[in-house]
Design an enzyme around this catalytic site. Structure first.
Site, PDB file in Angstrom:
ATOM      1  N   GLY A  30      -8.238   5.887   5.247  1.00  0.00           N
ATOM      2  CA  GLY A  30      -8.531   6.232   3.867  1.00  0.00           C
ATOM      3  C   GLY A  30      -7.327   5.965   2.983  1.00  0.00           C
TER       4      GLY A  30
ATOM      5  CD  GLN B 170      -2.690   7.901   0.097  1.00  0.00           C
ATOM      6  OE1 GLN B 170      -3.894   7.720   0.216  1.00  0.00           O
ATOM      7  NE2 GLN B 170      -1.892   8.060   1.136  1.00  0.00           N
TER       8      GLN B 170
ATOM      9  CB  CYS C 133      -0.932  11.498   4.800  1.00  0.00           C
ATOM     10  SG  CYS C 133      -1.060  10.963   3.081  1.00  0.00           S
ATOM     11  CG  LEU C 134      -2.092   5.250   5.084  1.00  0.00           C
ATOM     12  CD1 LEU C 134      -2.934   4.252   4.296  1.00  0.00           C
ATOM     13  CD2 LEU C 134      -1.535   4.610   6.348  1.00  0.00           C
TER      14      LEU C 134
ATOM     15  CG  HIS D 167      -6.431  13.220   3.920  1.00  0.00           C
ATOM     16  ND1 HIS D 167      -5.454  13.657   4.790  1.00  0.00           N
ATOM     17  CD2 HIS D 167      -5.841  12.267   3.146  1.00  0.00           C
ATOM     18  CE1 HIS D 167      -4.322  12.989   4.538  1.00  0.00           C
ATOM     19  NE2 HIS D 167      -4.536  12.143   3.551  1.00  0.00           N
ATOM     20  CD  GLU D 168      -8.086   9.433   1.622  1.00  0.00           C
ATOM     21  OE1 GLU D 168      -7.400   9.250   0.603  1.00  0.00           O
ATOM     22  OE2 GLU D 168      -7.625   9.318   2.772  1.00  0.00           O
TER      23      GLU D 168
ATOM     24  CG  HIS E 196      -4.438  11.801  -1.233  1.00  0.00           C
ATOM     25  ND1 HIS E 196      -3.070  11.929  -1.339  1.00  0.00           N
ATOM     26  CD2 HIS E 196      -4.663  11.378   0.032  1.00  0.00           C
ATOM     27  CE1 HIS E 196      -2.505  11.601  -0.190  1.00  0.00           C
ATOM     28  NE2 HIS E 196      -3.450  11.269   0.667  1.00  0.00           N
TER      29      HIS E 196
END
Ligand SMILES: [Zn+2]
Length: 169
Positions: free
Chosen positions: A45, A50, A92-93, A134-135, A138
């Site tokens: 994702g 991000q 997480c990226l 999660h997204e 964000h």
């Protein structure tokens, strides 16, 4: 185009993103670039903040590009229902190499718009429910480490500060 991914510590990751209001060619281009960036980073994702763009927009593919039908674009997503609980490793990226057991709902339903502005709802279980939550978080300026114990969170923050100082972040 593959964007560089913004890492934890940048302000854009911790403020609520603005709703998407223009459903045009530039949104389509941004979505295509986000999908490309997500695959290049081997993520499941990616949220627009991000890549430094504070818009309520994210892409998800829990198959990591293996199954073309699992690619999802969520514009202005909102979690409207959750059920149960799961505790699995999450990452997480924007926090590369940090993973931690993170509690999430087992099932989640999201309401969103597609890239053309059409509204839809979608339910997911397991990893997909985790990705929805999660997204969506964000886009509200919240990171997965906010679900960890203070001890664990402070330890991650300390390690990040150390890497920042060493020029490794
Ligand atoms: Zn993330």
């Amino acid at each position: 185009m593959i964007y560089p991914i913004v890492k934890y510590g940048q302000e854009v990751l911790e403020r609520p993103a603005a709703p998407v209001t223009h459903f045009d060619g530039s949104l389509e281009k941004l979505v295509a670039d986000m999908i490309e960036t997500m695959y290049a980073a081997n993520g499941v994702g990616l949220a627009a903040p991000q890549i430094g763009i504070s818009l309520k927009l994210c892409v998800i593919d829990v198959s990591c590009g293996k199954d073309p039908t699992s690619k999802l674009v969520l514009v202005n997503p909102e979690i409207i229902a959750t059920e149960g609980e799961q505790v699995e490793e999450e990452g997480c990226l924007s926090l590369p190499d940090f993973r931690a057991k993170t509690p999430r709902p087992l099932r989640a339903t999201v309401r969103a718009q597609d890239v053309g502005g059409r509204e839809f709802t979608l339910s997911g279980e397991g990893l997909l429910a985790r990705a929805f939550c999660h997204e969506a978080e964000h886009l509200g300026g919240k990171l997965f480490i906010s679900h960890l114990s203070r001890l664990k969170r402070d330890s991650i923050k300390r390690q990040v500060r150390r890497m920042v100082k060493a020029g490794e972040w």
